[in-house]
Structures are given as structure tokens and as C-alpha cells.
Design a protein around this motif. Structure first.
Motif, PDB file in Angstrom:
ATOM      1  N   GLU A   1      21.875 -28.610 -51.769  1.00  0.00           N
ATOM      2  CA  GLU A   1      20.890 -27.586 -51.421  1.00  0.00           C
ATOM      3  C   GLU A   1      20.226 -27.076 -52.680  1.00  0.00           C
ATOM      4  N   SER A   2      18.919 -27.009 -52.666  1.00  0.00           N
ATOM      5  CA  SER A   2      18.186 -26.502 -53.819  1.00  0.00           C
ATOM      6  C   SER A   2      18.010 -25.007 -53.707  1.00  0.00           C
ATOM      7  N   SER A   3      17.442 -24.396 -54.746  1.00  0.00           N
ATOM      8  CA  SER A   3      17.236 -22.952 -54.716  1.00  0.00           C
ATOM      9  C   SER A   3      16.224 -22.561 -53.650  1.00  0.00           C
ATOM     10  N   ARG A   4      15.427 -23.484 -53.169  1.00  0.00           N
ATOM     11  CA  ARG A   4      14.492 -23.184 -52.083  1.00  0.00           C
ATOM     12  C   ARG A   4      15.147 -23.328 -50.718  1.00  0.00           C
ATOM     13  N   GLY A   5      16.411 -23.705 -50.681  1.00  0.00           N
ATOM     14  CA  GLY A   5      17.114 -23.774 -49.411  1.00  0.00           C
ATOM     15  C   GLY A   5      16.854 -25.046 -48.638  1.00  0.00           C
ATOM     16  N   GLU A   6      16.474 -26.136 -49.349  1.00  0.00           N
ATOM     17  CA  GLU A   6      16.189 -27.387 -48.659  1.00  0.00           C
ATOM     18  C   GLU A   6      17.366 -28.339 -48.790  1.00  0.00           C
ATOM     19  N   GLY A   7      17.471 -29.304 -47.878  1.00  0.00           N
ATOM     20  CA  GLY A   7      18.377 -30.411 -48.085  1.00  0.00           C
ATOM     21  C   GLY A   7      19.660 -30.379 -47.305  1.00  0.00           C
ATOM     22  N   ARG A   8      19.865 -29.405 -46.413  1.00  0.00           N
ATOM     23  CA  ARG A   8      21.085 -29.419 -45.610  1.00  0.00           C
ATOM     24  C   ARG A   8      20.865 -28.604 -44.351  1.00  0.00           C
ATOM     25  N   PRO A   9      21.673 -28.831 -43.323  1.00  0.00           N
ATOM     26  CA  PRO A   9      21.433 -28.141 -42.062  1.00  0.00           C
ATOM     27  C   PRO A   9      21.687 -26.641 -42.136  1.00  0.00           C
ATOM     28  N   PHE A  10      22.376 -26.143 -43.188  1.00  0.00           N
ATOM     29  CA  PHE A  10      22.649 -24.717 -43.293  1.00  0.00           C
ATOM     30  C   PHE A  10      21.591 -23.992 -44.102  1.00  0.00           C
ATOM     31  N   ALA A  11      20.542 -24.677 -44.512  1.00  0.00           N
ATOM     32  CA  ALA A  11      19.480 -24.073 -45.299  1.00  0.00           C
ATOM     33  C   ALA A  11      18.619 -23.165 -44.429  1.00  0.00           C
ATOM     34  N   SER A  12      17.928 -22.236 -45.105  1.00  0.00           N
ATOM     35  CA  SER A  12      17.012 -21.361 -44.383  1.00  0.00           C
ATOM     36  C   SER A  12      15.863 -22.179 -43.798  1.00  0.00           C
ATOM     37  N   PRO A  13      15.481 -21.897 -42.563  1.00  0.00           N
ATOM     38  CA  PRO A  13      14.303 -22.571 -42.013  1.00  0.00           C
ATOM     39  C   PRO A  13      13.012 -22.054 -42.637  1.00  0.00           C
ATOM     40  N   ILE A  14      13.120 -20.977 -43.441  1.00  0.00           N
ATOM     41  CA  ILE A  14      11.944 -20.352 -44.067  1.00  0.00           C
ATOM     42  C   ILE A  14      12.196 -20.287 -45.572  1.00  0.00           C
ATOM     43  N   PRO A  15      11.662 -21.223 -46.343  1.00  0.00           N
ATOM     44  CA  PRO A  15      11.929 -21.220 -47.785  1.00  0.00           C
ATOM     45  C   PRO A  15      11.306 -20.010 -48.466  1.00  0.00           C
ATOM     46  N   ARG A  16      11.987 -19.490 -49.490  1.00  0.00           N
ATOM     47  CA  ARG A  16      11.409 -18.377 -50.239  1.00  0.00           C
ATOM     48  C   ARG A  16      10.306 -18.897 -51.141  1.00  0.00           C
ATOM     49  N   GLU A  17       9.317 -18.034 -51.375  1.00  0.00           N
ATOM     50  CA  GLU A  17       8.190 -18.446 -52.202  1.00  0.00           C
ATOM     51  C   GLU A  17       7.463 -17.228 -52.752  1.00  0.00           C
ATOM     52  N   VAL A  18       6.775 -17.413 -53.870  1.00  0.00           N
ATOM     53  CA  VAL A  18       5.935 -16.371 -54.443  1.00  0.00           C
ATOM     54  C   VAL A  18       4.604 -16.397 -53.696  1.00  0.00           C
ATOM     55  N   VAL A  19       4.171 -15.199 -53.233  1.00  0.00           N
ATOM     56  CA  VAL A  19       2.932 -15.096 -52.462  1.00  0.00           C
ATOM     57  C   VAL A  19       2.087 -13.962 -53.023  1.00  0.00           C
ATOM     58  N   ALA A  20       0.797 -13.971 -52.658  1.00  0.00           N
ATOM     59  CA  ALA A  20      -0.089 -12.856 -53.014  1.00  0.00           C
ATOM     60  C   ALA A  20       0.352 -11.619 -52.249  1.00  0.00           C
ATOM     61  N   TYR A  21       0.362 -10.479 -52.918  1.00  0.00           N
ATOM     62  CA  TYR A  21       0.783  -9.228 -52.281  1.00  0.00           C
ATOM     63  C   TYR A  21      -0.062  -8.101 -52.860  1.00  0.00           C
ATOM     64  N   HIS A  22      -0.780  -7.406 -51.974  1.00  0.00           N
ATOM     65  CA  HIS A  22      -1.736  -6.399 -52.429  1.00  0.00           C
ATOM     66  C   HIS A  22      -1.377  -4.987 -51.991  1.00  0.00           C
ATOM     67  N   GLY A  23      -0.111  -4.746 -51.684  1.00  0.00           N
ATOM     68  CA  GLY A  23       0.327  -3.400 -51.335  1.00  0.00           C
ATOM     69  C   GLY A  23       0.367  -2.508 -52.573  1.00  0.00           C
ATOM     70  N   ALA A  24       0.557  -1.206 -52.343  1.00  0.00           N
ATOM     71  CA  ALA A  24       0.568  -0.227 -53.431  1.00  0.00           C
ATOM     72  C   ALA A  24       1.959  -0.001 -54.012  1.00  0.00           C
ATOM     73  N   GLU A  25       2.982  -0.709 -53.519  1.00  0.00           N
ATOM     74  CA  GLU A  25       4.354  -0.466 -53.957  1.00  0.00           C
ATOM     75  C   GLU A  25       4.569  -0.952 -55.392  1.00  0.00           C
ATOM     76  N   ARG A  26       5.462  -0.259 -56.064  1.00  0.00           N
ATOM     77  CA  ARG A  26       5.784  -0.604 -57.448  1.00  0.00           C
ATOM     78  C   ARG A  26       6.663  -1.857 -57.507  1.00  0.00           C
ATOM     79  N   PRO A  27       6.610  -2.584 -58.638  1.00  0.00           N
ATOM     80  CA  PRO A  27       7.522  -3.726 -58.801  1.00  0.00           C
ATOM     81  C   PRO A  27       8.975  -3.292 -58.618  1.00  0.00           C
ATOM     82  N   GLY A  28       9.752  -4.152 -57.964  1.00  0.00           N
ATOM     83  CA  GLY A  28      11.153  -3.852 -57.685  1.00  0.00           C
ATOM     84  C   GLY A  28      11.378  -3.264 -56.306  1.00  0.00           C
ATOM     85  N   THR A  29      10.290  -2.931 -55.589  1.00  0.00           N
ATOM     86  CA  THR A  29      10.404  -2.398 -54.232  1.00  0.00           C
ATOM     87  C   THR A  29      10.684  -3.535 -53.259  1.00  0.00           C
TER      88      THR A  29
END
Length: 197
Positions: free
Chosen positions: A40-68
Motif C-alpha cells: 500500500e502506498s501513501s495514497r492508499g492504493e494497491g490493496r483491498p483495505f485501501a481508502s476508496p478516496i485517495p488523499r490529495e492536495v486541492v485548491a481551497y479558498h476558505g478563510a480558515e488559517r493553516p492547520g485548521t
């Protein structure tokens, strides 16, 4: 000279025994040993126990501070705000109908391989549940738990990765073990947690 199948059988037996030894000694090591053999990679691929939704960096335009931490229960996604218009997005499992909630809170505690003591409300609904479970691979809280102050809820790992992206919990925010370990290492005690309904 031993045959190739015999050598392979001995090697497999050794690996199984080594895995059992590590599992008994340290659940955290067993988790990462399991990942090593599964591929299993850090993206959760390669085995049946992996997340069906891989984590990824996305655009985010909310007003929250980093670390929220922002949980969108409607999207069934958790955003860890990075700043500079970006966030790390994870798939999560959320509360099933009747167990939805929202609000602004803060992280008050963090635990590795946490024990689980079901709250009294859950025991009333499910008297068959154990009264206490030590931390480990089979524990419903998984590899890490991030405690949300002012609530009964946690962001935690899960030994049921197929529930990620679903509304199935009693209010807690579920992640795969790999994803919750990643988030746990980023989040600090005192970090703001916003749960949006």
C-alpha cells in the motif's frame, strides 16, 4: 539440497512467525509491517483495505488559517488547510442519519493506538458491545484518535476502510489508518476543527 518450494515454504513460515511476534509486541509495528507486505502506498492504493478516496492536495479558498481541520459531512471529506489557497483533502466516513452534528471546536487530545471505551449512550443502543477494548489492529478506533473537545466524538482510524465515503458512524469521523496517521502527524492540540453539516 532443499527444493525451491521447500525453501519458499520455510521463508513464508519465518515471515508469518516474525509478523505474529511483532503483532503481539507492538501494534504500531504490526500496522506498518502489514503495509510493507501489502504494497500500500501513501495514497492508499494497491490493496483491498485501501481508502476508496485517495488523499490529495486541492485548491481551497476558505478563510480558515493553516492547520485548521474542516469536515464537510455533506461531501464526506476532511480538509486540512495548508495555506496559500491549498488544502489536503481526505475521504472520511461520517455520522449516519440521526447522528449528524456540526460546530466549531478544538483538538484537545491525541492518542496512538487508543483504547476504546464505548460511551454509555452507545452501550444502551448496543448492549452486546465490549465495555473496554485495548488499542490495536482490531480496535474500532484504529491507529490514531484525535479528540474533539466539547463533544463525544473523535477523528479516528478504522479497521473498516469500506466505510470511508459513507454515513455509517455514531458521529465520529472515520479515516483509513494510513490517512489518520498522516493527519495525526500534522494536527496540533488546540487546532480548530470545523464540522459542517
Amino acid at each position: 539440497m532443499p527444493s525451491r518450494p521447500s525453501i519458499l515454504a520455510h521463508a513464508a513460515k519465518f515471515l508469518i512467525l516474525a509478523g505474529l511476534s511483532l503483532t503481539a509486541a507492538t501494534p504500531a509495528r504490526a500496522f506498518f509491517l502489514d503495509d510493507l507486505f501489502s504494497g500500500e502506498s501513501s495514497r492508499g492504493e494497491g490493496r483491498p483495505f485501501a481508502s476508496p478516496i485517495p488523499r490529495e492536495v486541492v485548491a481551497y479558498h476558505g478563510a480558515e488559517r493553516p492547520g485548521t481541520v474542516v469536515v464537510s459531512t455533506r461531501e464526506r471529506r476532511l480538509y486540512y488547510v495548508l495555506g496559500d489557497g491549498q488544502a489536503l483533502r481526505y475521504g472520511v466516513g461520517v455520522g449516519r442519519p440521526g447522528f449528524e452534528w456540526g460546530g466549531v471546536h478544538h483538538v484537545t487530545n491525541k492518542r496512538e493506538w487508543p483504547d476504546w471505551t464505548p460511551p454509555a449512550q452507545m452501550i444502551r443502543r448496543r448492549p452486546d458491545l465490549p465495555r473496554h477494548m485495548p488499542g490495536g489492529i482490531g480496535n474500532p478506533l484504529g491507529a490514531r484518535a484525535i479528540y474533539i473537545g466539547g463533544t463525544l466524538y473523535r477523528i479516528h482510524g478504522s479497521n473498516e476502510p469500506d466505510t470511508i465515503g459513507q454515513a455509517v458512524s455514531s458521529g465520529c469521523i472515520r479515516m483509513t489508518n494510513n490517512d489518520v496517521v498522516d493527519l495525526y502527524d500534522r494536527v496540533r492540540i488546540g487546532s480548530k476543527v470545523i464540522v459542517q453539516r
